[in-house]
Design an enzyme around this catalytic site. Structure first.
Site, PDB file in Angstrom:
ATOM      1  N   LEU A 119       0.841  -1.196   0.000  1.00  0.00           N
ATOM      2  CA  LEU A 119       0.000   0.000   0.000  1.00  0.00           C
ATOM      3  C   LEU A 119       0.873   1.242   0.000  1.00  0.00           C
ATOM      4  O   LEU A 119       1.955   1.252   0.595  1.00  0.00           O
ATOM      5  CB  LEU A 119      -0.907   0.024   1.241  1.00  0.00           C
ATOM      6  CG  LEU A 119      -1.947  -1.076   1.388  1.00  0.00           C
ATOM      7  CD1 LEU A 119      -2.738  -0.878   2.685  1.00  0.00           C
ATOM      8  CD2 LEU A 119      -2.895  -1.129   0.193  1.00  0.00           C
ATOM      9  N   ASP A 120       0.386   2.315  -0.645  1.00  0.00           N
ATOM     10  CA  ASP A 120       1.067   3.600  -0.579  1.00  0.00           C
ATOM     11  C   ASP A 120       1.134   4.074   0.874  1.00  0.00           C
ATOM     12  O   ASP A 120       0.320   3.679   1.713  1.00  0.00           O
ATOM     13  CB  ASP A 120       0.322   4.650  -1.397  1.00  0.00           C
ATOM     14  CG  ASP A 120       0.358   4.369  -2.888  1.00  0.00           C
ATOM     15  OD1 ASP A 120       1.235   3.616  -3.333  1.00  0.00           O
ATOM     16  OD2 ASP A 120      -0.516   4.904  -3.605  1.00  0.00           O
ATOM     17  N   THR A 121       2.075   4.948   1.167  1.00  0.00           N
ATOM     18  CA  THR A 121       2.276   5.426   2.537  1.00  0.00           C
ATOM     19  C   THR A 121       0.991   5.975   3.151  1.00  0.00           C
ATOM     20  O   THR A 121       0.651   5.658   4.296  1.00  0.00           O
ATOM     21  CB  THR A 121       3.361   6.526   2.560  1.00  0.00           C
ATOM     22  OG1 THR A 121       4.603   5.954   2.140  1.00  0.00           O
ATOM     23  CG2 THR A 121       3.525   7.113   3.954  1.00  0.00           C
TER      24      THR A 121
END
Length: 298
Positions: A119-121
């Site tokens: 997942l993106d940050t």
């Protein structure tokens, strides 16, 4: 032949190479054999993989991990918004992978961290971790062949008036950027299915709560596809999303489903919306109940 048997068991050629040169073993009836050994009915085959080492830049750290499920093969966790999945130049420490490496070190688990679904940050929700390289290989094969079901909930700007739609647009890197992606004809195939859950008005701002199902896993796929149809995610300033209501992209991975790589059991894991997203919904519903919000529909 042992080699053919191992291929049927989905032991990769790369794994066989590491076993041969990095300290693993292949035993038939407790005796080490080469892959040219001819098997007989009733033989017992045991694979011992070499010990794994942490990748460069991955330092074990000790912090809170929200574990949903764990067994000898898999670790299913919830990642909060703001935490990177793996170390990067901008976030070399404090990532989910750092904390999992610390957990593995505490438990003397002889493997590095294998992230299956990243997942993106600033995206919250479920992340799947494989506990060794062979399990990672099996899950990667599954993703390529039949897919791993991933569903997200996002808050996107404006009201989407079509209840369901399929976005099937190729995605590639934006010219001159190493981060940003765009829809482009020479990009990689990408498909996102969108279902409207609610249309909301809060403080004069309109947004739509949608459920999204991914059929591919391109970088920033949801963010790019929603911006492409004119409804960027709330808080996603990289792709033109308004930031008045939330300061991070309003995206949460709510479920993943796949076949267990060893037992072949069908698994589904779910996650409730992150607190900040739930707070937006609660605030809008209170206003609607008080008569201060109009045209709210679910």
């Amino acid at each position: 032949m042992l080699r053919d048997f191992l291929k049927k068991k989905e032991i990769s050629k790369r794994a066989l190479t590491t076993i041969k040169y990095d300290g693993g073993s292949i035993k038939v009836n407790e005796v080490e054999r080469t892959v040219r050994w001819m098997l007989e009915p009733g033989d017992s085959v045991m694979i011992e993989f070499p010990l794994e080492v942490l990748g460069d830049g991955l330092t074990p750290e000790y912090g809170k991990i929200a574990i949903i499920e764990e067994d000898d093969s898999l670790l299913i966790v919830e990642k909060p918004a703001g935490q990177g999945t793996i170390p990067s130049r901008n976030q070399p420490n404090g990532t989910l992978a750092n904390f999992i490496a610390g957990k593995f070190a505490n438990e003397n688990h002889p493997a590095t961290v294998h992230v299956v679904t990243r997942l993106d940050t600033d995206t919250s929700g479920i992340v799947c971790i494989a506990k060794n390289r062979h399990i990672h290989h099996l899950l990667s094969q599954q993703m390529q062949q039949t897919g791993v079901g991933r569903r997200y909930v996002a808050f996107v700007s404006g009201w989407i008036h079509v209840e369901t739609q399929m976005i099937e647009q190729p995605i590639g890197r934006k010219e001159g950027s190493i981060i940003e992606r765009v829809v482009r004809t020479d990009g990689q195939y990408a498909r996102t299915d969108v279902t409207v859950l609610e249309r909301v008005e809060l403080n004069g701002k309109h947004f739509t709560v949608v459920e999204l199902q991914l059929y591919t896993g391109r970088t920033h796929q949801i963010r790019v596809h929603m911006a492409h149809i004119g409804h960027p995610l709330l808080g996603d300033d990289l792709y033109g999303g308004p930031c008045e209501l939330i300061r991070r992209q309003a995206l949460h991975c709510t479920s993943i489903e796949f076949q267990h790589p060893v037992s072949h059991e069908h698994l589904t894991f779910k996650s409730d919306l992150a607190d900040d997203l739930q707070a937006l919904l609660t605030a809008s519903r209170r206003l609607q109940e008080a008569g201060n919000s109009v045209n709210f529909s679910g």
